[in-house]
Enzyme design. Structure first.
Site, mmCIF file in Angstrom:
data_model
loop_
_atom_site.group_PDB
_atom_site.id
_atom_site.type_symbol
_atom_site.label_atom_id
_atom_site.label_comp_id
_atom_site.label_asym_id
_atom_site.label_seq_id
_atom_site.Cartn_x
_atom_site.Cartn_y
_atom_site.Cartn_z
ATOM 1 N N TYR A 144 0.849 -1.190 0.000
ATOM 2 C CA TYR A 144 0.000 0.000 0.000
ATOM 3 C C TYR A 144 0.882 1.237 0.000
ATOM 4 O O TYR A 144 1.835 1.325 0.779
ATOM 5 C CB TYR A 144 -0.900 -0.001 1.243
ATOM 6 N N ASP A 239 9.314 2.825 0.160
ATOM 7 C CA ASP A 239 8.218 3.452 0.883
ATOM 8 C C ASP A 239 8.352 3.048 2.347
ATOM 9 O O ASP A 239 7.979 1.955 2.745
ATOM 10 C CB ASP A 239 6.863 3.020 0.309
ATOM 11 N N LYS A 267 3.841 8.676 9.239
ATOM 12 C CA LYS A 267 3.579 8.068 10.548
ATOM 13 C C LYS A 267 4.566 8.544 11.631
ATOM 14 O O LYS A 267 4.414 9.651 12.111
ATOM 15 C CB LYS A 267 3.492 6.556 10.389
HETATM 16 C C1 LIG Z 1 0.082 4.506 5.732
HETATM 17 C C2 LIG Z 1 0.900 4.286 4.508
HETATM 18 C C3 LIG Z 1 0.877 5.180 3.423
HETATM 19 C C4 LIG Z 1 -0.104 6.323 3.352
HETATM 20 O O1 LIG Z 1 0.092 7.258 4.350
HETATM 21 P P1 LIG Z 1 -1.113 8.241 4.760
HETATM 22 O O2 LIG Z 1 -0.495 9.170 5.732
HETATM 23 O O3 LIG Z 1 -2.188 7.366 5.314
HETATM 24 O O4 LIG Z 1 -1.560 8.914 3.516
HETATM 25 C C5 LIG Z 1 1.765 4.990 2.388
HETATM 26 N N1 LIG Z 1 2.626 3.961 2.397
HETATM 27 C C6 LIG Z 1 2.665 3.073 3.408
HETATM 28 C C7 LIG Z 1 3.671 1.965 3.377
HETATM 29 C C8 LIG Z 1 1.791 3.187 4.479
HETATM 30 O O5 LIG Z 1 1.793 2.277 5.449
#
Ligand SMILES: *Cc1c(COP(=O)(O)O)cnc(C)c1O
Length: 431
Positions: A144, A239, A267
């Protein structure tokens, strides 16, 4: 355990907000029942509006590595608020946070602050396209990367429990430039690279996948991706929105020993506030406006309040590096409890997932989850039963099979013990 107030709020919320929630997994769709509404949180605990207390292993889906409402972070936020909430002009805090990020992750030489992980990955992909002059990207099924159009293809997380595998409203043209490979499967990447030779701008990966449940890379997989992107003139994007500052201070590159060209963070880097970042090699990041031709902007980017929370959180982590050993050790105890209960467990540092793979009731240890296909085979009903039993005991794990369990420094050993007992009891009852 009463939940009258939460029920009433959810009723009202559903009249006004799609599904009553501002992000889909919060709706408890995969586990039945209705969400509780949070009133406050402290350390490892969440307190709902009906006065119930939960030991929290969601930690706001990742940011809460220090637990909730860490006094130093709260104080820093309160102090900075008094000087104004947003200026739309540079502040010293932004420079300090950029320095901290580049110190923790030395491969990041230039970094841009944004407001969400979605924005960070979307922007990093744009930079990769601008830099290489190529359009296509390769991502992995079950990884994701936020909800931007081009990345909502075979995405994990909340999408895995929706009835539609991917989002409506994404033009076919976007999806066409997003090629999907199988996580931990080198051949699937090699094939896409060959079929699209000279057209792939970047390979974007969760270096330790955590949005189809936790799925660590097999030995050599990330090294392979590093090699093939280099050979093909494509950029390699980590990511690290979950893994950054979580697996180690230096994130997945420190944890795995493999490094990328571009990185995205979210995060933890925002310390619980809406802040994220992308950055990497200086020559590549020099493409970003106003230095270069790739446009990316934000009214609230580098917001002083969010920056204060981020700086304070990163400083606490840097000053107390033992935290990583502590949270890893606690997660290892939980891992052992799940394994004893007969479940397949994947763990990387303080991130873990227990999978109800077929055969778990018979304690067949063959079940392995190495990719999205494996994850999809899991018994979602058994997961829902497990979730609800844990919740009834006051333990809140993510309301989906396909999310990580997050351990924070605020979780005490006795609370981990209590969780291990609950896991054992669940295992016995569900079999
Ligand atoms: C949570 C997440 C995102 C998206 O971040 P948001 O702040 O929710 O837009 C992108 N990549 C990874 C790996 C994530 O866990």
């Amino acid at each position: 355990m009463t939940n009258q107030r939460s029920e009433q709020l959810f009723e009202r919320a559903q009249q006004l907000i799609p599904g009553g929630v501002n992000s889909p997994v919060r709706a408890f769709g995969a586990v039945g029942g209705h969400p509780f509404f949070v009133e406050r949180a402290q350390g490892p605990w969440l307190f709902d509006v009906d006065g119930n207390r939960y030991l929290d292993y969601v930690c706001s889906w990742g940011p809460g590595i220090l637990g909730h409402a860490h006094p130093k972070v709260v104080e820093a936020v309160q102090k900075v608020c008094e000087r104004g909430l947003t200026f739309g002009a540079p502040t010293a805090g932004e420079v300090e946070l950029a320095e901290l990020i580049c110190t923790c992750v030395p491969k990041v030489e230039l970094v841009r602050l944004v407001s969400s992980g979605t924005e960070a990955v979307m922007s990093a992909v744009r930079v990769a396209r601008g830099y290489t002059g190529r359009d296509k990207i390769i991502k992995f099924a079950g990884n994701y990367h936020g909800h931007s159009d081009g990345l909502l293809v075979k995405a994990g997380s909340g999408l895995m429990t929706q009835s539609v595998p991917d989002s409506a409203g994404v033009p076919a043209g976007y999806a066409a430039d997003t090629l999907t490979a199988v996580y931990n499967d080198e051949e699937s990447v090699r094939r896409l690279m060959e079929e699209n030779s000279g057209q792939v701008a970047a390979v974007v990966v969760e270096p330790v996948a955590a949005n189809m449940g936790v799925v660590p890379p097999q030995p050599g997989f990330l090294e392979f991706l590093r090699r093939i992107t280099r050979e093909q003139g494509a950029l390699f994007i980590f990511d690290e929105v979950i893994t950054g500052f979580r697996l180690a201070l230096g994130g997945a590159s420190e944890y795995t020993g493999v490094s990328a060209d571009l990185y995205t963070f979210g995060k933890i880097v925002g310390g619980g506030m809406p802040l994220a970042a992308y950055g990497g090699r200086r020559d590549i990041m020099s493409c970003v406006a106003p230095l270069g031709a790739v446009y990316q902007a934000g009214t609230l980017s580098g917001n002083p309040v969010a920056v204060a929370a981020g700086i304070t959180t990163l400083k606490i982590l840097m000053d107390d590096i033992g935290i990583y050993e502590r949270i890893d050790r606690k997660a290892a105890k939980l891992e052992e409890a799940f394994r004893k209960a007969g479940l397949c467990v994947n763990r990387a540092g303080s991130l873990l997932s227990a999978f109800f793979t077929s055969g778990w009731k018979e304690n067949e240890r063959g079940g392995k989850v190495r990719n999205y296909g494996d994850a999809c085979q899991c018994d979602k009903e058994a997961f829902a039963a497990y979730f609800n039993r844990m919740l009834a005991r006051g333990i809140y794990v993510a309301p989906s099979q396909f999310e990580a369990m997050f351990v924070s420094d605020a979780h005490l050993d006795e609370q981990i013990e209590m969780t291990c007992e609950a896991i054992a009891e669940c295992g016995n009852i569900l079999k």
